[in-house]
Design a protein around this motif. Structure first.
Motif, PDB file in Angstrom:
ATOM      1  N   GLU A  21       0.844  -0.552  -0.178  1.00 56.36           N
ATOM      2  CA  GLU A  21      -0.148   0.367  -0.068  1.00 56.36           C
ATOM      3  C   GLU A  21       0.971   1.592  -0.178  1.00 56.36           C
ATOM      4  N   LEU A  22       2.077   1.315   0.427  1.00 59.89           N
ATOM      5  CA  LEU A  22       2.955   2.459   0.443  1.00 59.89           C
ATOM      6  C   LEU A  22       4.397   2.210  -0.320  1.00 59.89           C
ATOM      7  N   ARG A  23       4.637   3.171  -0.950  1.00 56.91           N
ATOM      8  CA  ARG A  23       6.227   3.279  -2.226  1.00 56.91           C
ATOM      9  C   ARG A  23       6.674   4.537  -2.075  1.00 56.91           C
ATOM     10  N   ILE A  24       8.010   4.723  -2.483  1.00 55.20           N
ATOM     11  CA  ILE A  24       8.735   5.452  -2.034  1.00 55.20           C
ATOM     12  C   ILE A  24       9.393   5.316  -3.939  1.00 55.20           C
ATOM     13  N   ARG A  25       9.661   7.191  -4.113  1.00 49.71           N
ATOM     14  CA  ARG A  25      10.249   7.144  -5.474  1.00 49.71           C
ATOM     15  C   ARG A  25      10.951   8.915  -4.969  1.00 49.71           C
ATOM     16  N   ALA A  26      12.447   8.800  -5.083  1.00 54.47           N
ATOM     17  CA  ALA A  26      13.258   9.244  -5.117  1.00 54.47           C
ATOM     18  C   ALA A  26      14.680   9.594  -5.411  1.00 54.47           C
ATOM     19  N   GLN A  27      15.363  10.895  -5.124  1.00 48.70           N
ATOM     20  CA  GLN A  27      16.480  11.571  -5.962  1.00 48.70           C
ATOM     21  C   GLN A  27      17.347  10.654  -5.405  1.00 48.70           C
ATOM     22  N   ASP A  28      17.866  10.920  -4.270  1.00 50.36           N
ATOM     23  CA  ASP A  28      18.337  10.337  -3.346  1.00 50.36           C
ATOM     24  C   ASP A  28      18.670   9.959  -1.821  1.00 50.36           C
ATOM     25  N   MET A  29      18.129   8.834  -1.744  1.00 46.97           N
ATOM     26  CA  MET A  29      18.169   8.796  -0.459  1.00 46.97           C
ATOM     27  C   MET A  29      18.511   7.053  -0.244  1.00 46.97           C
ATOM     28  N   SER A  30      18.780   7.053   0.796  1.00 50.09           N
ATOM     29  CA  SER A  30      18.968   5.793   1.407  1.00 50.09           C
ATOM     30  C   SER A  30      18.809   5.345   1.782  1.00 50.09           C
ATOM     31  N   PRO A  31      19.470   3.045   1.623  1.00 48.80           N
ATOM     32  CA  PRO A  31      18.840   2.376   2.590  1.00 48.80           C
ATOM     33  C   PRO A  31      17.988   2.356   3.577  1.00 48.80           C
ATOM     34  N   GLU A  32      18.606   2.889   4.596  1.00 45.83           N
ATOM     35  CA  GLU A  32      18.507   3.207   6.084  1.00 45.83           C
ATOM     36  C   GLU A  32      17.299   4.313   6.078  1.00 45.83           C
ATOM     37  N   GLN A  33      17.484   5.710   5.272  1.00 48.49           N
ATOM     38  CA  GLN A  33      16.519   6.313   4.736  1.00 48.49           C
ATOM     39  C   GLN A  33      15.644   6.151   4.472  1.00 48.49           C
ATOM     40  N   LEU A  34      15.087   5.169   3.286  1.00 51.74           N
ATOM     41  CA  LEU A  34      14.014   4.816   3.154  1.00 51.74           C
ATOM     42  C   LEU A  34      13.160   3.667   3.984  1.00 51.74           C
ATOM     43  N   ALA A  35      14.311   2.857   5.003  1.00 54.76           N
ATOM     44  CA  ALA A  35      13.500   1.930   5.856  1.00 54.76           C
ATOM     45  C   ALA A  35      13.340   3.089   6.685  1.00 54.76           C
ATOM     46  N   SER A  36      13.454   4.101   7.691  1.00 52.45           N
ATOM     47  CA  SER A  36      13.484   5.086   8.721  1.00 52.45           C
ATOM     48  C   SER A  36      12.180   5.880   7.866  1.00 52.45           C
ATOM     49  N   THR A  37      11.618   6.216   6.764  1.00 57.32           N
ATOM     50  CA  THR A  37      10.937   6.453   6.231  1.00 57.32           C
ATOM     51  C   THR A  37       9.150   5.843   6.154  1.00 57.32           C
ATOM     52  N   CYS A  38       9.394   4.381   5.390  1.00 54.67           N
ATOM     53  CA  CYS A  38       8.871   3.463   5.583  1.00 54.67           C
ATOM     54  C   CYS A  38       8.425   3.214   7.701  1.00 54.67           C
ATOM     55  N   THR A  39       8.861   2.915   8.073  1.00 58.16           N
ATOM     56  CA  THR A  39       8.693   2.821   9.391  1.00 58.16           C
ATOM     57  C   THR A  39       8.178   4.006   9.920  1.00 58.16           C
ATOM     58  N   SER A  40       7.912   5.090   9.851  1.00 58.00           N
ATOM     59  CA  SER A  40       7.773   6.113  10.139  1.00 58.00           C
ATOM     60  C   SER A  40       6.104   5.814   9.633  1.00 58.00           C
ATOM     61  N   LEU A  41       5.596   5.830   8.630  1.00 60.06           N
ATOM     62  CA  LEU A  41       4.952   6.040   7.598  1.00 60.06           C
ATOM     63  C   LEU A  41       3.777   5.221   8.095  1.00 60.06           C
ATOM     64  N   VAL A  42       4.491   3.549   8.675  1.00 61.76           N
ATOM     65  CA  VAL A  42       3.706   2.353   8.642  1.00 61.76           C
ATOM     66  C   VAL A  42       2.968   2.495  10.124  1.00 61.76           C
ATOM     67  N   ASN A  43       3.806   3.249  11.429  1.00 59.11           N
ATOM     68  CA  ASN A  43       3.581   3.164  12.400  1.00 59.11           C
ATOM     69  C   ASN A  43       3.053   4.883  13.057  1.00 59.11           C
ATOM     70  N   GLN A  44       3.045   5.426  12.234  1.00 62.96           N
ATOM     71  CA  GLN A  44       1.947   6.749  12.245  1.00 62.96           C
ATOM     72  C   GLN A  44       0.151   5.945  11.487  1.00 62.96           C
ATOM     73  N   ASP A  45      -0.447   5.065  10.310  1.00 61.09           N
ATOM     74  CA  ASP A  45      -1.572   4.792  10.047  1.00 61.09           C
ATOM     75  C   ASP A  45      -2.001   4.100  11.283  1.00 61.09           C
ATOM     76  N   ALA A  46      -1.114   3.390  12.325  1.00 60.29           N
ATOM     77  CA  ALA A  46      -1.674   3.135  13.430  1.00 60.29           C
ATOM     78  C   ALA A  46      -2.150   3.689  14.396  1.00 60.29           C
ATOM     79  N   TYR A  47      -1.124   4.881  14.793  1.00 57.85           N
ATOM     80  CA  TYR A  47      -1.923   5.874  15.577  1.00 57.85           C
ATOM     81  C   TYR A  47      -2.574   6.846  15.520  1.00 57.85           C
ATOM     82  N   PHE A  48      -3.061   7.334  13.371  1.00 54.83           N
ATOM     83  CA  PHE A  48      -3.921   7.951  13.485  1.00 54.83           C
ATOM     84  C   PHE A  48      -5.572   7.261  13.947  1.00 54.83           C
ATOM     85  N   HIS A  49      -5.669   5.450  13.475  1.00 50.24           N
ATOM     86  CA  HIS A  49      -6.841   5.111  14.260  1.00 50.24           C
ATOM     87  C   HIS A  49      -6.866   5.092  15.221  1.00 50.24           C
ATOM     88  N   ARG A  50      -5.869   4.352  15.605  1.00 49.93           N
ATOM     89  CA  ARG A  50      -6.308   4.938  17.483  1.00 49.93           C
ATOM     90  C   ARG A  50      -6.504   6.384  17.782  1.00 49.93           C
TER      91      ARG A  50
END
Length: 758
Positions: free
Chosen positions: A388-417
């Motif tokens: 349900e979620l993908r990223i297209r970027a100009q210049d992001m490291s694997p670590e930056q991609l992973a942290s962004t994914c984690t942030s959004l996935v966890n925010q989804d749960a927070y929103f519903h709470r």
């Protein structure tokens, strides 16, 4: 860097549309039949390069005259006291300039030993500013410059530069302190024209030397100060036609200041002092201008003088009479040089001008495919977080991609709470989001307009599209917060992700239909609350606003984009006060929020409006004012409460691993590295399965395996935040047995696990 501005015009363009999903009985408003945009502009960062919404990729860009860097000299201050330093002795006391009139003023200026001695004049305020720069003083010096220009020898031997700088300083100070200095009228306009005419009539004004360039640089800037660009179009034409790589440094600087003249000259609409009339009178200037670029193409290097001046040629498209002549010139320039790399500021700015001033005619410039041409080069990074979620970027490291994914996935749960919603709005098929991240604001402004056909005078854009249209792609187009490096952050990521979630779970139908009644208090207010709350950050700007008690709550229910004339005031009302209104309502009146959202979710905008303006009306205004002072200004507005939702019943099945479609199990536990395995049977037709965990101690992560057992190494979805509060939402799960588990990242116990399906 293209036209842009930062929300809003600093922030608040009216959003366009969100098409209505089908499925509700007799929904209000038109049915969704075509894809239309629902565009949320993002507030521009205060660190963005410029507020100028035109072409902005140069440190030279300036909407107004700017003063030079002050020199360390003795000068008059607003209080009349004189200050000094050791270096000031080289220039002497400027009080003689401030206090003198007539011939004595000219004598005082010519006695200054160097041009830089005039720099402190740009800082005059109060009575000193009035005495120095009232119109009679300016006319005196302009007349002196006219007389001096007759014998100008191509250098500063007669202190020509000091006279020019006095005039520049006067225009600058008057522009910022007109109430003190007084108005400038026809007397000064006539005198300034006489001075400039005389200077440029002298052949030595065209000497290509550093000595002349030192003076010419300031005289060219004076053209901009007097707003006489059109009158001196011939001077600009000469400079464009004569410039090449052999010009010395001071002449280069004069050429750079031509940028101010051409840019600001185009802003003089319906004014014969600007460029429009001059170019219509002499269209050959356009050919000279294009030739200036091609003749010096070897110098193109992002922010050099050729790129800086050349990119403003696109402004001339705003003059309809010039378009036929311009089209082949711009077509050649845009396609002659690469659209990426050092030449991109020229080619992409000129391309943007065709979209801005000649929209729908891309074929004339051979750039209808410009976006698809630059896309793979400027956004090469593609990463999938979840289906349900993908990223297209100009210049992001694997670590930056992973942290962004984690942030959004966890925010989804927070929103519903926080929201406590009942699932996606029926018919909403916006099941996935693409996050686009340019490397910085400059790259966003250069390319996003071409790739995604959006305005870029903002800090990013959320495009919802048509949520009723299968295959529709919701997209957040953004840029990295480059000013925070080496820390990594995508500007306003969590705010805009909330817009996606809010549109999917709270806001029914076409956004334009929703705008028939004001909903912005909620739309932007909940985005601010979720963004700050999820990141556990203090909203200092909103808390500061609370102390001012600017608005009543009943007024905030009326907020719309562009409501306040001042962009900064407008931004405060939409974002800071939206935050405060929603925070108060969630804390103090959650039942009212549920009622309003219930109407929003069915598209009953009128019903929501009636509840806000009639049922509530002004009843909460006094309490809101008290809350602003007691709970907010002095206590950081208090916590963001989670929604009160009746717990699901306890599961009745004998097997402790088995769940019903809507039930909970309590007291679940496992040791580190082990699992609490579970499953549920879903009949055909279940549209959404929600699994939540919470309570207890330790750290349990939630995994979903579909038709197979769920483990950390084999799963289809996961929620892995700190602690035990996790949520997974599975849209269109398969029928039959599905499996999920709690994995012990640390020993956990006393955890409650709940399933809900619809």
């Amino acid at each position: 860097m293209l036209g842009a501005a930062v929300f809003l015009t600093l922030g608040l363009f009216a959003p366009q549309s969100q098409a209505a999903p089908g499925g509700a009985a007799n929904p209000p408003g038109p049915a969704a039949t075509a894809s239309v945009h629902r565009s949320f502009p993002v507030p521009k960062s205060p660190h963005a390069i410029s507020d100028n919404p035109r072409f902005r990729l140069s440190s030279q860009d300036s909407a107004e005259e700017s003063g030079p860097r002050p020199a360390p000299v003795r000068t008059a201050t607003a209080s009349g006291q004189r200050s000094s330093s050791a270096a000031a002795d080289a220039c002497g006391d400027l009080s003689g300039v401030v206090d003198a009139t007539g011939a004595a003023l000219v004598q005082q200026l010519k006695a200054l030993p160097q041009i830089t001695c005039t720099y402190p004049l740009f800082g005059l305020t109060g009575e000193d500013a009035r005495k120095a720069f009232r119109e009679a003083q300016m006319v005196t010096v302009a007349d002196a410059l006219r007389a001096d220009s007759a014998t100008y020898a191509g250098d500063n031997r007669t202190a020509t530069g000091q006279l020019v700088m006095f005039l520049r300083a006067g225009y600058y100070v008057q522009d910022n302190n007109a109430d003190v200095v007084g108005d400038y009228g026809t007397a000064l306009r006539s005198a300034a024209r006489g001075a400039l005419d005389a200077f440029f009539a002298n052949p030595r004004s065209k000497d290509v030397t550093d000595a002349n360039g030192e003076i010419l640089n300031e005289v060219v800037t004076l053209i901009d100060s007097t707003h006489e660009a059109g009158r001196y179009a011939g001077v600009v034409k000469w400079m464009l036609g004569g410039y090449d790589a052999t010009w010395p440094d001071r002449m280069n600087l004069a050429m750079q200041h031509v940028e101010w003249v051409v840019d600001n000259g185009f802003k003089a609409r319906n004014d014969d002092r600007g460029w429009r009339a001059a170019l219509k009178a002499d269209p050959a200037i356009l050919d000279t201008w294009a030739g200036f670029v091609t003749r010096n193409g070897a110098q193109l290097n992002r922010l050099d003088v050729v790129s800086n001046v050349g990119r403003h040629l696109g402004h001339a498209l705003d003059v309809p009479e010039l378009r036929d002549r311009l089209r082949p010139l711009l077509k050649d320039l845009i396609n002659r040089y690469p659209n990426v790399g050092p030449t991109a500021p020229l080619t992409m700015n000129l391309g943007w001008a065709t979209r801005q001033y000649d929209r729908g005619n891309c074929a004339a410039y051979a750039i209808c495919d410009l976006g698809s041409r630059v896309l793979p080069a400027v956004l090469p990074v593609q990463h999938t977080c979840t289906p349900e979620l993908r990223i297209r970027a100009q210049d992001m490291s694997p670590e930056q991609l992973a942290s962004t994914c984690t942030s959004l996935v966890n925010q989804d749960a927070y929103f519903h709470r926080i929201i406590g919603d009942d699932g996606a709005i029926p018919g909403d098929v916006n099941t996935n989001l693409e996050v686009v991240a340019f490397d910085d604001y400059t790259q966003y402004a250069l390319y996003a307009w071409a790739v995604y056909d959006i305005d870029v005078d903002n800090g990013g854009m959320y495009e919802e599209g048509n949520p009723a249209l299968p295959g529709n792609q919701a997209r957040f187009i953004a840029h990295e917060a480059s000013w925070l490096r080496p820390d990594f952050e995508i500007w306003n990521l969590n705010h805009e992700y909330t817009h996606y979630l809010d549109g999917r779970y709270n806001m029914y139908g076409d956004f334009e239909a929703g705008m028939t009644t004001p909903t912005i208090w909620w739309v932007e207010g909940i985005a601010e609350n979720i963004s700050f709350g999820y990141r556990d950050e203090r909203n200092a700007d909103a808390i500061a606003e609370a102390g001012r008690r600017t608005y009543r709550l009943s007024e905030l229910f009326d907020t719309v984009y562009g409501q306040e004339e001042d962009p900064e005031v407008n931004s405060n009302r939409v974002y800071r006060w939206g935050f405060l209104a929603v925070r108060y309502m969630l804390q103090k009146h959650p039942a009212d929020v549920r009622t309003v959202l219930g109407a929003y979710r069915t598209g009953d905008w009128a019903g929501a409006r009636t509840h806000l303006k009639q049922t509530i009306g002004t009843r909460y205004d006094a309490d809101f004012a008290t809350w602003l002072t007691t709970d907010c200004a002095t206590a950081d507005c208090g916590p963001l409460p989670e929604a009160s939702v009746a717990p699901a019943p306890l599961c009745a099945q004998a097997d402790p691993r088995q769940f019903d479609r809507n039930c909970r199990r309590e007291g679940l536990a496992a040791t580190t590295g082990n699992y609490s395995y579970h499953f549920v049977y879903l009949p055909a037709g279940v549209e959404r399965l929600t699994i939540t965990s919470g309570g207890g101690t330790g750290n349990a992560d939630l995994y979903y395996g579909g038709g197979s057992w769920a483990t950390t190494g084999s799963h289809l979805a996961k929620s892995t935040g700190a602690g035990n509060s996790e949520t997974l939402t599975i849209d269109d799960p398969p029928s039959g047995w599905v499996y999920f588990s709690l994995a012990a990242a640390q020993d956990f116990g006393g955890v409650t696990l709940t399933t809900r399906s619809e």
